[in-house]
Motif scaffolding. Structure first.
Motif, PDB file in Angstrom:
ATOM      1  N   MET A   4       0.813  -1.209   0.000  1.00 32.48           N
ATOM      2  CA  MET A   4       0.000   0.000   0.000  1.00 32.48           C
ATOM      3  C   MET A   4       0.849   1.263   0.000  1.00 32.48           C
ATOM      4  SD  MET A   4      -3.506  -0.703   2.078  1.00 32.48           S
ATOM      5  CE  MET A   4      -2.762  -1.780   3.308  1.00 32.48           C
ATOM      6  N   ASP A   5       2.008   1.248   0.659  1.00 24.69           N
ATOM      7  CA  ASP A   5       2.854   2.439   0.646  1.00 24.69           C
ATOM      8  C   ASP A   5       3.451   2.702  -0.728  1.00 24.69           C
ATOM      9  OD1 ASP A   5       2.389   3.176   3.233  1.00 24.69           O
ATOM     10  OD2 ASP A   5       4.352   2.570   4.006  1.00 24.69           O
ATOM     11  N   ASN A   6       3.826   1.655  -1.440  1.00 25.24           N
ATOM     12  CA  ASN A   6       4.466   1.828  -2.745  1.00 25.24           C
ATOM     13  C   ASN A   6       3.479   1.925  -3.900  1.00 25.24           C
ATOM     14  OD1 ASN A   6       7.040   1.840  -1.726  1.00 25.24           O
ATOM     15  ND2 ASN A   6       7.444  -0.315  -2.171  1.00 25.24           N
ATOM     16  N   ASN A   7       2.384   1.200  -3.826  1.00 27.22           N
ATOM     17  CA  ASN A   7       1.491   1.052  -4.980  1.00 27.22           C
ATOM     18  C   ASN A   7       0.037   1.390  -4.703  1.00 27.22           C
ATOM     19  OD1 ASN A   7       3.402  -1.724  -4.756  1.00 27.22           O
ATOM     20  ND2 ASN A   7       3.773  -0.418  -6.530  1.00 27.22           N
ATOM     21  N   ALA A   8      -0.310   1.587  -3.417  1.00 24.12           N
ATOM     22  CA  ALA A   8      -1.663   1.935  -2.956  1.00 24.12           C
ATOM     23  C   ALA A   8      -2.644   0.773  -3.040  1.00 24.12           C
ATOM     24  CB  ALA A   8      -2.219   3.161  -3.673  1.00 24.12           C
ATOM     25  N   PHE A   9      -2.138  -0.429  -3.224  1.00 26.96           N
ATOM     26  CA  PHE A   9      -2.987  -1.609  -3.072  1.00 26.96           C
ATOM     27  C   PHE A   9      -2.132  -2.776  -2.624  1.00 26.96           C
ATOM     28  CE2 PHE A   9      -1.545  -2.110  -7.453  1.00 26.96           C
ATOM     29  CZ  PHE A   9      -1.319  -3.473  -7.568  1.00 26.96           C
ATOM     30  N   SER A  10      -2.766  -3.756  -2.013  1.00 24.04           N
ATOM     31  CA  SER A  10      -2.097  -4.993  -1.616  1.00 24.04           C
ATOM     32  C   SER A  10      -3.159  -6.064  -1.433  1.00 24.04           C
ATOM     33  CB  SER A  10      -1.291  -4.804  -0.318  1.00 24.04           C
ATOM     34  OG  SER A  10      -2.132  -4.416   0.747  1.00 24.04           O
ATOM     35  N   VAL A  11      -2.725  -7.294  -1.214  1.00 22.11           N
ATOM     36  CA  VAL A  11      -3.669  -8.409  -1.154  1.00 22.11           C
ATOM     37  C   VAL A  11      -3.342  -9.327   0.019  1.00 22.11           C
ATOM     38  CG1 VAL A  11      -3.989  -8.350  -3.665  1.00 22.11           C
ATOM     39  CG2 VAL A  11      -2.322  -9.927  -2.672  1.00 22.11           C
ATOM     40  N   VAL A  12      -4.368 -10.019   0.465  1.00 19.18           N
ATOM     41  CA  VAL A  12      -4.234 -11.083   1.460  1.00 19.18           C
ATOM     42  C   VAL A  12      -5.101 -12.240   0.986  1.00 19.18           C
ATOM     43  CG1 VAL A  12      -4.589 -11.771   3.857  1.00 19.18           C
ATOM     44  CG2 VAL A  12      -3.824  -9.461   3.340  1.00 19.18           C
ATOM     45  N   ALA A  13      -4.584 -13.451   1.116  1.00 21.50           N
ATOM     46  CA  ALA A  13      -5.298 -14.633   0.622  1.00 21.50           C
ATOM     47  C   ALA A  13      -5.657 -15.574   1.769  1.00 21.50           C
ATOM     48  CB  ALA A  13      -4.447 -15.370  -0.409  1.00 21.50           C
ATOM     49  N   ASN A  14      -6.597 -16.459   1.458  1.00 18.49           N
ATOM     50  CA  ASN A  14      -6.933 -17.604   2.321  1.00 18.49           C
ATOM     51  C   ASN A  14      -7.455 -17.190   3.696  1.00 18.49           C
ATOM     52  OD1 ASN A  14      -5.979 -19.381   0.265  1.00 18.49           O
ATOM     53  ND2 ASN A  14      -3.888 -19.029   0.976  1.00 18.49           N
ATOM     54  N   LEU A  15      -8.430 -16.283   3.693  1.00 14.79           N
ATOM     55  CA  LEU A  15      -9.045 -15.832   4.935  1.00 14.79           C
ATOM     56  C   LEU A  15     -10.473 -16.353   5.043  1.00 14.79           C
ATOM     57  CD1 LEU A  15      -7.965 -12.094   5.154  1.00 14.79           C
ATOM     58  CD2 LEU A  15      -7.186 -13.970   6.591  1.00 14.79           C
ATOM     59  N   PRO A  16     -10.781 -17.178   6.011  1.00 17.47           N
ATOM     60  CA  PRO A  16     -12.158 -17.617   6.210  1.00 17.47           C
ATOM     61  C   PRO A  16     -12.974 -16.505   6.854  1.00 17.47           C
ATOM     62  CG  PRO A  16     -10.763 -18.504   7.935  1.00 17.47           C
ATOM     63  CD  PRO A  16      -9.846 -17.791   6.968  1.00 17.47           C
ATOM     64  N   SER A  17     -14.279 -16.621   6.782  1.00 14.87           N
ATOM     65  CA  SER A  17     -15.178 -15.650   7.400  1.00 14.87           C
ATOM     66  C   SER A  17     -16.368 -16.370   8.000  1.00 14.87           C
ATOM     67  CB  SER A  17     -15.668 -14.628   6.362  1.00 14.87           C
ATOM     68  OG  SER A  17     -16.628 -13.759   6.929  1.00 14.87           O
ATOM     69  N   GLU A  18     -16.874 -15.809   9.095  1.00 15.13           N
ATOM     70  CA  GLU A  18     -18.082 -16.346   9.725  1.00 15.13           C
ATOM     71  C   GLU A  18     -19.346 -15.808   9.077  1.00 15.13           C
ATOM     72  OE1 GLU A  18     -18.162 -18.751  12.052  1.00 15.13           O
ATOM     73  OE2 GLU A  18     -15.988 -18.850  11.735  1.00 15.13           O
ATOM     74  N   GLU A  19     -19.194 -14.827   8.186  1.00 14.56           N
ATOM     75  CA  GLU A  19     -20.347 -14.284   7.459  1.00 14.56           C
ATOM     76  C   GLU A  19     -20.419 -14.960   6.103  1.00 14.56           C
ATOM     77  OE1 GLU A  19     -23.612 -12.512   6.204  1.00 14.56           O
ATOM     78  OE2 GLU A  19     -22.853 -12.145   8.225  1.00 14.56           O
ATOM     79  N   HIS A  20     -21.586 -15.487   5.766  1.00 12.05           N
ATOM     80  CA  HIS A  20     -21.727 -16.243   4.520  1.00 12.05           C
ATOM     81  C   HIS A  20     -22.829 -15.713   3.609  1.00 12.05           C
ATOM     82  CE1 HIS A  20     -18.939 -19.204   6.158  1.00 12.05           C
ATOM     83  NE2 HIS A  20     -19.680 -19.256   7.253  1.00 12.05           N
ATOM     84  N   ALA A  21     -23.952 -15.268   4.183  1.00 14.42           N
ATOM     85  CA  ALA A  21     -25.102 -14.894   3.358  1.00 14.42           C
ATOM     86  C   ALA A  21     -24.967 -13.494   2.776  1.00 14.42           C
ATOM     87  CB  ALA A  21     -26.392 -14.992   4.179  1.00 14.42           C
ATOM     88  N   PHE A  22     -24.472 -12.542   3.533  1.00 10.81           N
ATOM     89  CA  PHE A  22     -24.348 -11.155   3.097  1.00 10.81           C
ATOM     90  C   PHE A  22     -25.670 -10.601   2.566  1.00 10.81           C
ATOM     91  CE2 PHE A  22     -19.971 -12.638   3.086  1.00 10.81           C
ATOM     92  CZ  PHE A  22     -19.286 -11.582   3.663  1.00 10.81           C
TER      93      PHE A  22
END
Length: 306
Positions: free
Chosen positions: A96-114
């Motif tokens: 984010m400091d160099n390019n203003a975006f970044s990514v994170v993978a493989n994150l589970p969530s307890e919210e499913h229906a949205f």
């Protein structure tokens, strides 16, 4: 904002070993749950950039409603074919400091229906808040101030936005702090504050209308045009983006529900702030297979302090 001496190096000029690793991503299956092939690799697609009002007036856009007989916006679209490179396999090059975006993978969530705003705020918001605190260097406090769910279905209230834009400008970022935290604003505005969107699909892997982002280090200030964002009760400001052949564009192929894309819209730190804004847009990938399901996604917007 004064021009700082620091200038981040565009990601395409860096070796993969010179960048810190935010996350690692492995190749996912190359077909989706329908058995359709997931488009991978670089692609040339047409993106919609800013075309100024013919009468030279200040550009504006009405939100939610507009006066009868008045167009929603007074500026046009300039379509350009752009090469969009694939982030998959080179995620660690981008911060984010160099390019203003970044990514994170493989994150589970307890919210499913949205499908229930209250439930999203009670379950998903705390996950996003912790995600930002864990992955944004220097962050000490996070305020999530809204979210948008987008669906490609004909009856959806919000669809993917196929126009290159940035959600905030420096003036509207300050307005956000004053609007949401009026009693603390004068103090908070003396320190570092950022506006970051956390974007993820709801029905991944993404096949239709993927999200493209520009490396902020390749975007000139002259490319950005402030646009009045006129609500019924107030006026904010976003930025439209003019085409520049020097801009470098990326997408993250086949994004899954467990993937998160951070989009930094503003950064008050002047050593990185001039490049603390990431143009982005949904786009039509010409390789999208016939019959692929339309993209559904959620973006949560956050004020990040520290």
């Amino acid at each position: 904002m004064t021009t700082a001496a620091y200038r981040p190096t565009p990601a395409h000029e860096l070796s993969s070993t010179s960048q810190p690793t935010l996350t690692s991503s492995s190749k996912s299956e190359d077909v989706n749950h329908q058995g359709l092939p997931i488009p991978r690799g670089p692609v040339t697609a047409s993106l919609s950039f800013y075309d100024p009002p013919a009468d030279g007036s200040k550009p504006h856009n009405f939100v939610e409603q507009q006066p009868e007989g008045i167009p929603q916006r007074n500026f046009g679209e300039a379509w350009h074919d752009v090469t969009i490179n694939d982030l998959r396999g080179q995620e660690s090059k981008f911060t984010m400091d160099n390019n203003a975006f970044s990514v994170v993978a493989n994150l589970p969530s307890e919210e499913h229906a949205f499908d229930d705003d209250a439930h999203i705020k009670n379950v998903y918001y705390p996950e996003v808040e912790q995600l930002l605190l864990d992955n944004v260097p220097g962050s000490t406090r996070v305020l999530l101030f809204d979210h948008t769910i987008r669906r490609s279905s004909p009856n959806a209230s919000r669809a993917p936005v196929t126009r290159v834009h940035i959600d905030q400008t420096p003036s509207s970022a300050e307005q956000r702090v004053r609007f949401h935290l009026p009693d603390e604003a004068d103090t908070l505005l003396q320190g570092r504050y950022r506006i970051i969107n956390v974007w993820r699909p709801l029905n991944g892997p993404v096949m239709a209308h993927p999200l493209a982002v520009a490396d902020s280090a390749t975007v000139r200030d002259e490319d950005l045009i402030p646009v009045e964002h006129r609500y019924p009760d107030r006026t904010g400001e976003t930025a439209a983006v003019q085409y520049n052949a020097g801009q470098s564009w990326y997408y993250w192929s086949g994004m899954k529900n467990e993937d998160r894309l951070f989009l930094k819209c503003f950064d008050s730190d002047e050593t990185v702030g001039q490049w603390g804004r990431v143009p982005h847009t949904a786009f039509v990938d010409p390789r999208t297979p016939e019959g692929a399901v339309g993209r559904e996604s959620i973006e949560v917007r956050a004020l990040v302090f520290g």
